[in-house]
Design an enzyme around this catalytic site. Structure first.
Site, PDB file in Angstrom:
ATOM      1  CE  LYS A   9      -1.953  -1.433   3.709  1.00  0.00           C
ATOM      2  NZ  LYS A   9      -2.647  -1.710   5.033  1.00  0.00           N
ATOM      3  CB  THR A  17      -6.074   8.355   7.137  1.00  0.00           C
ATOM      4  OG1 THR A  17      -5.004   8.800   8.232  1.00  0.00           O
ATOM      5  CG2 THR A  17      -5.964   9.162   6.000  1.00  0.00           C
ATOM      6  N   GLY A  45      -7.986   3.679  10.472  1.00  0.00           N
ATOM      7  CA  GLY A  45      -8.786   2.478  10.147  1.00  0.00           C
ATOM      8  C   GLY A  45      -8.692   2.239   8.328  1.00  0.00           C
ATOM      9  CB  THR A  46      -6.795   3.550   5.721  1.00  0.00           C
ATOM     10  OG1 THR A  46      -5.350   3.744   6.420  1.00  0.00           O
ATOM     11  CG2 THR A  46      -7.656   4.911   5.638  1.00  0.00           C
ATOM     12  N   GLY A  47      -6.256   0.698   6.755  1.00  0.00           N
ATOM     13  CA  GLY A  47      -5.612  -0.650   6.410  1.00  0.00           C
ATOM     14  C   GLY A  47      -6.657  -1.739   6.930  1.00  0.00           C
ATOM     15  CB  CYS A  48      -8.664  -2.247   9.747  1.00  0.00           C
ATOM     16  SG  CYS A  48      -7.490  -1.916  10.907  1.00  0.00           S
TER      17      CYS A  48
END
Length: 253
Positions: free
Chosen positions: A161, A194, A196-199
């Site tokens: 990412k 931003t 929580g974007t990865g979760c």
């Protein structure tokens, strides 16, 4: 129609922006059915992580068994893992599942900068990478895990990412055992919200895989979902706030 059953193995975020809470929102909005095995409880908000309480490994496994044995599972999403002992135990149990896609988001540091995995836990991540269908590290996490070569070393796929990159354009790269398969570039969405974007991305991809999308389709739908959620951030809190909920999001077509 029976919804895709998504088992989420991750930590709880009391502020609701990341972790189990973000995972469940995402799975639900994309038409899946979310189940959880909570690995840690955090006292957390948009400013940072004030406390972490790992759940004993035996209890994490018990939660997994309750879901797998009764409801069943079509895909698994792994986030914050809690401890090296839990990482190894989870890897052992998931390795017994047949043809179930697994998306592993190797959470090391929260958006606020708080550490969520110690060195021993990060070392144990190799067990989870080895059984994962897809690993979704950000750029610092990818460097810590060994770089692009982990895809070939573990015979898996890695979605590197680009959110931690610099400049107005960000690029995500899908790396397979034989190298980069595809790259997606989009303009950076200018927002501090931003958390929580990865979760959210990992859960969206796991839901797509559980629904029968192929890997490329699941990634593309997940990326679209996250970008829409970023654009809808409600501006909560005094730090890195949560993303919005795109209730009108249209499934991949």
């Amino acid at each position: 129609m029976t919804p895709a059953r998504i088992l989420i193995i991750a930590g709880s975020d009391s502020g609701g922006g990341a972790g189990i809470q973000a995972d469940l929102k995402t799975v639900t909005l994309l038409g899946g059915y979310g189940m959880t095995a909570i690995t840690a409880i955090t006292a957390q908000n948009t400013l940072g992580v004030q406390g972490v309480h790992p759940i004993p490994t035996a209890m994490v496994l018990a939660q997994m068994e309750s879901c797998i044995g009764d409801i069943g599972v079509d895909a698994v999403k792994i986030g914050m893992i809690g401890s090296a002992e839990t990482a190894n135990a989870v890897a052992d149990r998931l390795a017994t599942l047949d043809n179930i896609p697994i998306v592993f988001d190797p959470v090391m540091v929260a958006t606020s900068g708080s550490t969520l995995a110690d060195d021993a836990t990060i070392a144990a991540f190799e067990r989870l990478i080895a059984i994962a269908t897809l690993v979704t590290p950000n750029l610092p996490e990818l460097d810590a895990l060994g770089g692009d070569g982990i895809a070939a070393h573990f015979n898996t796929h890695v979605l590197a990412k680009g959110g931690h990159g610099t400049g107005p354009m960000l690029t995500d790269r899908l790396i397979g055992p034989r190298g980069v398969r595809k790259a997606w570039s989009n303009a950076r969405i200018d927002t501090p919200h931003t958390h929580g974007t990865g979760c959210t991305l990992a859960s969206a991809i796991a839901t797509g895989l559980g629904q029968g999308l192929d890997l490329m389709e699941a990634i593309e739908r997940g990326r679209k979902y996250v970008r829409e959620a970023l654009a809808l951030a409600p501006g909560l809190g005094n730090g890195h706030g949560p993303m919005g909920a795109p209730f009108g999001f249209h499934a991949y077509a």
